[in-house]
Scaffold this active site. Structure first.
Site, PDB file in Angstrom:
ATOM      1  N   THR A   1     -33.755 -36.271   4.909  1.00  0.00           N
ATOM      2  CA  THR A   1     -33.479 -35.459   3.729  1.00  0.00           C
ATOM      3  C   THR A   1     -34.489 -35.826   2.648  1.00  0.00           C
ATOM      4  OG1 THR A   1     -31.827 -37.036   2.925  1.00  0.00           O
ATOM      5  CG2 THR A   1     -31.019 -35.218   4.288  1.00  0.00           C
TER       6      THR A   1
ATOM      7  N   VAL B   1     -34.594 -36.312  -0.788  1.00  0.00           N
ATOM      8  CA  VAL B   1     -34.418 -37.376  -1.778  1.00  0.00           C
ATOM      9  C   VAL B   1     -34.368 -38.744  -1.090  1.00  0.00           C
ATOM     10  CG1 VAL B   1     -32.928 -38.284  -3.617  1.00  0.00           C
ATOM     11  CG2 VAL B   1     -33.303 -35.813  -3.419  1.00  0.00           C
ATOM     12  N   CYS B   2     -33.718 -38.804   0.061  1.00  0.00           N
ATOM     13  CA  CYS B   2     -33.667 -40.070   0.804  1.00  0.00           C
ATOM     14  C   CYS B   2     -35.079 -40.499   1.214  1.00  0.00           C
ATOM     15  CB  CYS B   2     -32.761 -39.940   2.020  1.00  0.00           C
ATOM     16  SG  CYS B   2     -31.018 -39.652   1.591  1.00  0.00           S
ATOM     17  N   ALA B   3     -35.899 -39.547   1.619  1.00  0.00           N
ATOM     18  CA  ALA B   3     -37.281 -39.848   1.990  1.00  0.00           C
ATOM     19  C   ALA B   3     -38.043 -40.412   0.795  1.00  0.00           C
ATOM     20  CB  ALA B   3     -37.974 -38.594   2.521  1.00  0.00           C
TER      21      ALA B   3
ATOM     22  N   MET C   1     -36.898 -44.058   0.107  1.00  0.00           N
ATOM     23  CA  MET C   1     -37.416 -45.052   1.049  1.00  0.00           C
ATOM     24  C   MET C   1     -38.927 -45.224   0.890  1.00  0.00           C
ATOM     25  SD  MET C   1     -34.762 -46.322   2.488  1.00  0.00           S
ATOM     26  CE  MET C   1     -33.942 -46.033   0.915  1.00  0.00           C
TER      27      MET C   1
END
Length: 153
Positions: A43, A45-47, A50
């Site tokens: 996803t 925002v998660c990318a 991280m």
């Protein structure tokens, strides 16, 4: 389970990272650890969350902080995702089975959705929680805020 709070001892865990290696929180005794929880791999925002860990790894190392990215995804999924994102050094941990068990121990598992909160948990050299911050699911944690917290402690 209640949300972990400042002053609590962080529950130890053994989780596989994106390479399939077993990672224990207690292995990092003597270093601070940032547990950066994200809901789901693959996803946007998660990318970004991280990649910010990977892009700022030298800064984390300057303050003796080990950043770890955590979600309920499986380690093969995390491995493919890390390769896609170009994350080569930061470990992405899989709280996959038992599903979300560690997120639950930290009070971060969202039962209804089946994934974790988006959160940062900073742990000191002896395993004590120094800082906890929850974010709304669509919100990207501000890496500057993370470093401001690290510098202030």
């Amino acid at each position: 389970m209640n949300l972990i709070t400042v002053g609590d001892y962080a529950p130890d865990f053994v989780l596989k990272d994106n390479r399939g290696d077993e990672i224990r929180l207690s292995d990092y005794k003597g270093q601070k650890v940032l547990l950066s929880w994200h809901p789901l791999a693959w996803t946007r925002v998660c990318a970004q969350q991280m990649k910010a860990l990977e892009d700022n790894l030298a800064e984390f190392e300057k303050y003796n902080v080990v950043p770890l990215g955590l979600s309920i995804d499986s380690y093969p999924c995390k491995n493919a995702w890390a390769k896609e994102l170009g994350i080569a050094r930061v470990k992405l941990l899989a709280d996959f089975w038992p599903h979300g068990e560690i997120a639950g121990k930290y009070g971060l598992f969202r039962e209804q959705e089946g994934f974790s909160e988006r959160a940062n948990v900073l742990i000191d050299e002896n395993g004590k929680v120094l800082w906890v911050n929850l974010y709304s699911i669509p919100e990207l944690p501000d890496i500057t805020e993370v470093f401001n917290q690290i510098k202030s402690l």
